[in-house]
Design a protein around this motif. Sequence first.
Motif, mmCIF file in Angstrom:
data_model
loop_
_atom_site.group_PDB
_atom_site.id
_atom_site.type_symbol
_atom_site.label_atom_id
_atom_site.label_comp_id
_atom_site.label_asym_id
_atom_site.label_seq_id
_atom_site.Cartn_x
_atom_site.Cartn_y
_atom_site.Cartn_z
ATOM 1 N N LYS A 116 41.365 17.823 -3.352
ATOM 2 C CA LYS A 116 40.043 17.302 -3.683
ATOM 3 C C LYS A 116 39.065 17.503 -2.538
ATOM 4 C CE LYS A 116 39.888 12.843 -4.074
ATOM 5 N NZ LYS A 116 39.000 12.344 -2.987
ATOM 6 N N THR A 154 41.838 21.433 -8.634
ATOM 7 C CA THR A 154 42.258 20.102 -9.060
ATOM 8 C C THR A 154 41.201 19.527 -9.984
ATOM 9 O OG1 THR A 154 42.863 17.867 -8.357
ATOM 10 C CG2 THR A 154 41.227 19.026 -7.027
ATOM 11 N N ASP A 155 41.640 18.692 -10.920
ATOM 12 C CA ASP A 155 40.707 18.007 -11.818
ATOM 13 C C ASP A 155 40.380 16.612 -11.324
ATOM 14 O OD1 ASP A 155 40.554 20.039 -13.963
ATOM 15 O OD2 ASP A 155 42.679 19.590 -14.223
ATOM 16 N N CYS A 156 40.962 16.225 -10.207
ATOM 17 C CA CYS A 156 40.728 14.903 -9.645
ATOM 18 C C CYS A 156 39.450 14.938 -8.814
ATOM 19 C CB CYS A 156 41.912 14.464 -8.801
ATOM 20 S SG CYS A 156 43.449 14.319 -9.744
#
Length: 224
Positions: free
Chosen positions: A195, A202-204
Amino acid sequence: MKNLLSNLKLSVPEKIYIKDPESSDLGKRIVQNSIVLIDEIGFENFTFKKLGTLINSNESSIYRYFESKHKLLLYLSSWYWAWMEYRLVIETYSISDKTEKLKQAINIVSRTIEEDASISHINEIVLNRIIINENSKSFLTKEVDQENKEGYFVIYKRVVHRLRDMILDTSPNYKFAASLASTIIDGSLHQHFLKDHFSSITDCNSNASLNDFFVNLVLNNIKV
């Protein structure tokens, strides 16, 4: 919680250090300022000579507490996982629903540390950044098996086992509880790193928290 943590003395395996840094003002300054310096310049560039300059002390005085910077990193890592274990116990103790207890535990190990609990001389926010960036360097060494035998990683393993047991309490027949627990703990550090540095993989992010990701991952796997 803050009042409880302010007077907390966390135990680190004695073999990691030569002299307990909690036993003196110099030892506490070594730990406090090593966190500051490692966060600023990274573990590769960190030396006891630079730390000595920062705290206005001889390099040799630091060696009276830790035989190497690797042992110092092991100390910081062990302290962090002891602190994490304490939070797991305190913040889940009163939750009777097993699924909710597991979800809270996942939140504890995956969330960004945004509040300094003011435990003595250690800034947990900065230490959390060090663990995200440097923790793997404490065990990715040729000596890992011997250090494991000597108990250097016992606290980290206890944290994994606590999370494993919560998974089994929620889903007793799940076959991969230890693997899932260690994946959550190590994976959360990795996702925080992504992140901060490789956000495209990443999708976070601000719209989807690590906690949401890992709760989704866990509950779908153990089929609660």
